[in-house]
Scaffold this motif. Sequence first.
Motif, PDB file in Angstrom:
ATOM      1  N   LEU A 150      -7.167 -12.199   7.893  1.00 32.48           N
ATOM      2  CA  LEU A 150      -6.302 -11.218   6.947  1.00 32.48           C
ATOM      3  C   LEU A 150      -6.639 -11.962   5.668  1.00 32.48           C
ATOM      4  O   LEU A 150      -6.571 -13.295   5.410  1.00 32.48           O
ATOM      5  N   LEU A 151      -6.506 -11.247   4.529  1.00 31.81           N
ATOM      6  CA  LEU A 151      -6.382 -11.931   3.247  1.00 31.81           C
ATOM      7  C   LEU A 151      -5.522 -11.212   2.538  1.00 31.81           C
ATOM      8  O   LEU A 151      -4.656 -10.520   2.950  1.00 31.81           O
ATOM      9  N   GLY A 152      -4.942 -12.069   1.454  1.00 28.30           N
ATOM     10  CA  GLY A 152      -4.139 -11.836   0.674  1.00 28.30           C
ATOM     11  C   GLY A 152      -4.151 -11.926  -0.964  1.00 28.30           C
ATOM     12  O   GLY A 152      -5.080 -12.918  -1.499  1.00 28.30           O
ATOM     13  N   ARG A 153      -3.105 -11.822  -1.953  1.00 32.03           N
ATOM     14  CA  ARG A 153      -3.070 -12.083  -3.043  1.00 32.03           C
ATOM     15  C   ARG A 153      -2.385 -13.496  -3.315  1.00 32.03           C
ATOM     16  O   ARG A 153      -1.589 -13.927  -2.299  1.00 32.03           O
ATOM     17  N   PRO A 154      -2.308 -14.120  -4.365  1.00 31.77           N
ATOM     18  CA  PRO A 154      -1.427 -15.511  -4.533  1.00 31.77           C
ATOM     19  C   PRO A 154       0.047 -15.072  -4.479  1.00 31.77           C
ATOM     20  O   PRO A 154       0.498 -14.079  -4.627  1.00 31.77           O
ATOM     21  N   PRO A 155       0.497 -16.135  -3.863  1.00 30.59           N
ATOM     22  CA  PRO A 155       2.134 -16.227  -3.639  1.00 30.59           C
ATOM     23  C   PRO A 155       2.776 -15.866  -4.999  1.00 30.59           C
ATOM     24  O   PRO A 155       2.282 -16.076  -5.972  1.00 30.59           O
ATOM     25  N   VAL A 156       3.998 -15.313  -4.893  1.00 29.63           N
ATOM     26  CA  VAL A 156       4.747 -15.241  -5.987  1.00 29.63           C
ATOM     27  C   VAL A 156       6.250 -15.720  -5.755  1.00 29.63           C
ATOM     28  O   VAL A 156       6.669 -15.734  -4.625  1.00 29.63           O
ATOM     29  N   VAL A 157       6.806 -16.542  -6.788  1.00 30.68           N
ATOM     30  CA  VAL A 157       8.003 -17.488  -6.725  1.00 30.68           C
ATOM     31  C   VAL A 157       8.973 -16.459  -7.520  1.00 30.68           C
ATOM     32  O   VAL A 157       9.016 -16.153  -8.695  1.00 30.68           O
ATOM     33  N   THR A 158      10.183 -16.350  -6.794  1.00 26.40           N
ATOM     34  CA  THR A 158      11.549 -15.611  -7.270  1.00 26.40           C
ATOM     35  C   THR A 158      12.717 -16.554  -7.296  1.00 26.40           C
ATOM     36  O   THR A 158      12.863 -17.168  -6.052  1.00 26.40           O
ATOM     37  N   GLU A 159      13.674 -16.402  -8.156  1.00 29.25           N
ATOM     38  CA  GLU A 159      14.694 -17.043  -7.807  1.00 29.25           C
ATOM     39  C   GLU A 159      15.684 -16.478  -7.101  1.00 29.25           C
ATOM     40  O   GLU A 159      15.853 -15.306  -6.921  1.00 29.25           O
ATOM     41  N   GLY A 160      16.357 -17.286  -6.058  1.00 29.29           N
ATOM     42  CA  GLY A 160      17.302 -16.749  -5.123  1.00 29.29           C
ATOM     43  C   GLY A 160      16.604 -16.236  -3.759  1.00 29.29           C
ATOM     44  O   GLY A 160      15.214 -16.349  -3.864  1.00 29.29           O
ATOM     45  N   ARG A 161      17.337 -15.477  -2.986  1.00 37.39           N
ATOM     46  CA  ARG A 161      16.720 -14.831  -2.223  1.00 37.39           C
ATOM     47  C   ARG A 161      16.227 -13.404  -2.640  1.00 37.39           C
ATOM     48  O   ARG A 161      16.510 -12.818  -3.656  1.00 37.39           O
ATOM     49  N   ILE A 162      15.533 -12.744  -1.602  1.00 37.40           N
ATOM     50  CA  ILE A 162      14.856 -11.358  -1.825  1.00 37.40           C
ATOM     51  C   ILE A 162      15.436 -10.365  -1.330  1.00 37.40           C
ATOM     52  O   ILE A 162      16.178 -10.641  -0.239  1.00 37.40           O
ATOM     53  N   ASP A 163      15.242  -9.004  -1.777  1.00 33.26           N
ATOM     54  CA  ASP A 163      15.497  -8.056  -0.746  1.00 33.26           C
ATOM     55  C   ASP A 163      14.275  -7.623   0.018  1.00 33.26           C
ATOM     56  O   ASP A 163      13.318  -7.269  -0.386  1.00 33.26           O
ATOM     57  N   PHE A 164      14.362  -7.816   1.528  1.00 30.34           N
ATOM     58  CA  PHE A 164      13.241  -7.639   2.182  1.00 30.34           C
ATOM     59  C   PHE A 164      12.875  -6.030   2.159  1.00 30.34           C
ATOM     60  O   PHE A 164      13.829  -5.183   2.430  1.00 30.34           O
ATOM     61  N   PRO A 165      11.458  -5.868   2.407  1.00 33.27           N
ATOM     62  CA  PRO A 165      11.094  -4.639   2.450  1.00 33.27           C
ATOM     63  C   PRO A 165      11.461  -3.905   3.756  1.00 33.27           C
ATOM     64  O   PRO A 165      11.410  -4.847   4.682  1.00 33.27           O
ATOM     65  N   GLU A 166      11.534  -2.496   3.905  1.00 33.10           N
ATOM     66  CA  GLU A 166      11.479  -2.040   5.240  1.00 33.10           C
ATOM     67  C   GLU A 166      10.406  -2.343   6.370  1.00 33.10           C
ATOM     68  O   GLU A 166       9.334  -2.295   5.843  1.00 33.10           O
ATOM     69  N   ALA A 167      10.753  -2.830   7.510  1.00 32.59           N
ATOM     70  CA  ALA A 167       9.752  -2.944   8.605  1.00 32.59           C
ATOM     71  C   ALA A 167       9.925  -2.060   9.727  1.00 32.59           C
ATOM     72  O   ALA A 167      10.556  -2.495  10.654  1.00 32.59           O
ATOM     73  N   SER A 168       9.540  -0.671   9.568  1.00 30.78           N
ATOM     74  CA  SER A 168       9.837   0.256  10.522  1.00 30.78           C
ATOM     75  C   SER A 168       8.921  -0.123  11.746  1.00 30.78           C
ATOM     76  O   SER A 168       7.779  -0.211  11.752  1.00 30.78           O
ATOM     77  N   THR A 169       9.764   0.205  12.912  1.00 28.64           N
ATOM     78  CA  THR A 169       9.047  -0.004  14.171  1.00 28.64           C
ATOM     79  C   THR A 169       8.763   1.580  14.913  1.00 28.64           C
ATOM     80  O   THR A 169       8.609   1.490  15.905  1.00 28.64           O
ATOM     81  N   ILE A 170       9.129   2.553  13.972  1.00 27.85           N
ATOM     82  CA  ILE A 170       9.191   3.812  14.467  1.00 27.85           C
ATOM     83  C   ILE A 170       7.736   4.439  14.681  1.00 27.85           C
ATOM     84  O   ILE A 170       6.917   3.994  13.533  1.00 27.85           O
ATOM     85  N   PRO A 171       7.258   4.909  15.615  1.00 22.00           N
ATOM     86  CA  PRO A 171       5.645   5.167  15.876  1.00 22.00           C
ATOM     87  C   PRO A 171       5.574   6.520  14.908  1.00 22.00           C
ATOM     88  O   PRO A 171       6.409   7.173  14.566  1.00 22.00           O
ATOM     89  N   THR A 172       4.264   6.545  14.527  1.00 21.05           N
ATOM     90  CA  THR A 172       3.754   7.495  13.781  1.00 21.05           C
ATOM     91  C   THR A 172       2.897   8.522  14.355  1.00 21.05           C
ATOM     92  O   THR A 172       2.354   8.282  15.366  1.00 21.05           O
ATOM     93  N   ASP A 173       2.587   9.857  13.971  1.00 22.91           N
ATOM     94  CA  ASP A 173       1.534  10.721  14.322  1.00 22.91           C
ATOM     95  C   ASP A 173       1.702  10.983  15.658  1.00 22.91           C
ATOM     96  O   ASP A 173       0.727  11.207  16.467  1.00 22.91           O
ATOM     97  N   PHE A 174       3.036  11.239  16.031  1.00 25.38           N
ATOM     98  CA  PHE A 174       3.284  11.583  17.787  1.00 25.38           C
ATOM     99  C   PHE A 174       3.260  12.887  17.872  1.00 25.38           C
ATOM    100  O   PHE A 174       3.663  13.346  18.828  1.00 25.38           O
ATOM    101  N   GLY A 175       3.343  13.781  16.699  1.00 26.53           N
ATOM    102  CA  GLY A 175       3.409  15.159  16.951  1.00 26.53           C
ATOM    103  C   GLY A 175       4.553  15.980  17.065  1.00 26.53           C
ATOM    104  O   GLY A 175       5.414  15.140  16.931  1.00 26.53           O
TER     105      GLY A 175
END
Length: 326
Positions: free
Chosen positions: A169-194
């Motif tokens: 796995l590869l990635g870009r440089p880390p980013v530092v922000t003050e305080g806590r962040i708003d987490f992005p959505e991590a959906s567990t719902i399956p896709t392409d199930f017709g």
Amino acid sequence: MATFKVQDFSRLGGSSIKELANDFTEKLAKQEGAKQLTTAELTTEVWDKLQGTWVGNKGWNLISVPAMGSKPDGAGDFKLLIQPYIETMTFTDAGAHARNRGGIADQFVAALEYHQRVTDQKTGELLHVENGMFMNLSEIVDNDGKELPLPQFNIARSGTIPHGDSIMLLGRPPVVTEGRIDFPEASTIPTDFGPGFGYTDVFTHPSMEGNLFKSDPNKTLSADLDEMEKNGFKVKKTTTFIFDSDNSGGIHNIPFIVKHANAVRMQAFFWLEEVENTNTGQVFDQLQYTQIIDLDFQHPLGKDGKPDQSKLIKWPHVTINTMVKQ
């Protein structure tokens, strides 16, 4: 980890200027007060802070698997497994930089070895073991004295899992922000199930398993921080870094995995947090993460009500945890 030094070589600083669409770290970098780590800061402030042993007892594993008796060429019959877990993850300096010789330019890779061990919180059963490396790919030295662009992705993670998978796995440089962040959505719902019915019901009814938000486990990470704040613990600073197999990496699986539940993509979001106990003034490091592995198995139902053999359903396998350095 020692600062990178090579006698008679010049160092290239900064990071790749090529922007990636829909990149979470890109959004963070544009926030007011955010800063993107330089190569030196990446090595000293992130890799150094990771070194040591981290322990967390707030882990959750959510994975959809083929149902007992189902066949790879059948319709999407599945079972949802949800397990709370305890985890230990240890990072150690791999030692001297690995030198990749490229003729007119050389790359010097600084690495951390990691060992991850996960056990079921209720039974103590071993659930997962993984060994690998976190790598800093930023140091590229031009032997002719001319600057060359840094790699588009300058951090990497390799790993080996006894299910029969190996990851890069590869990635870009880390980013530092003050305080806590708003987490992005991590959906567990399956896709392409017709057009079939009932695929999402088990993820939303009920919506909770213990304190786990089943359809979006990142809400649980956020709730963990909310609970900490109620008890006087405040996140002062967050360093975000993300690994993704789609960033010129990949996953290799044994034939059984490929046939029955093929792991085709992995994303790993890490949030290294500096936390202050406002009651005592003590400051400590905390590590939260979300890992999402896309599993392809079972065919969706077509309009004729039969399995569409040309497609596979994509099932997100999500794990989260909140860990503290020992």
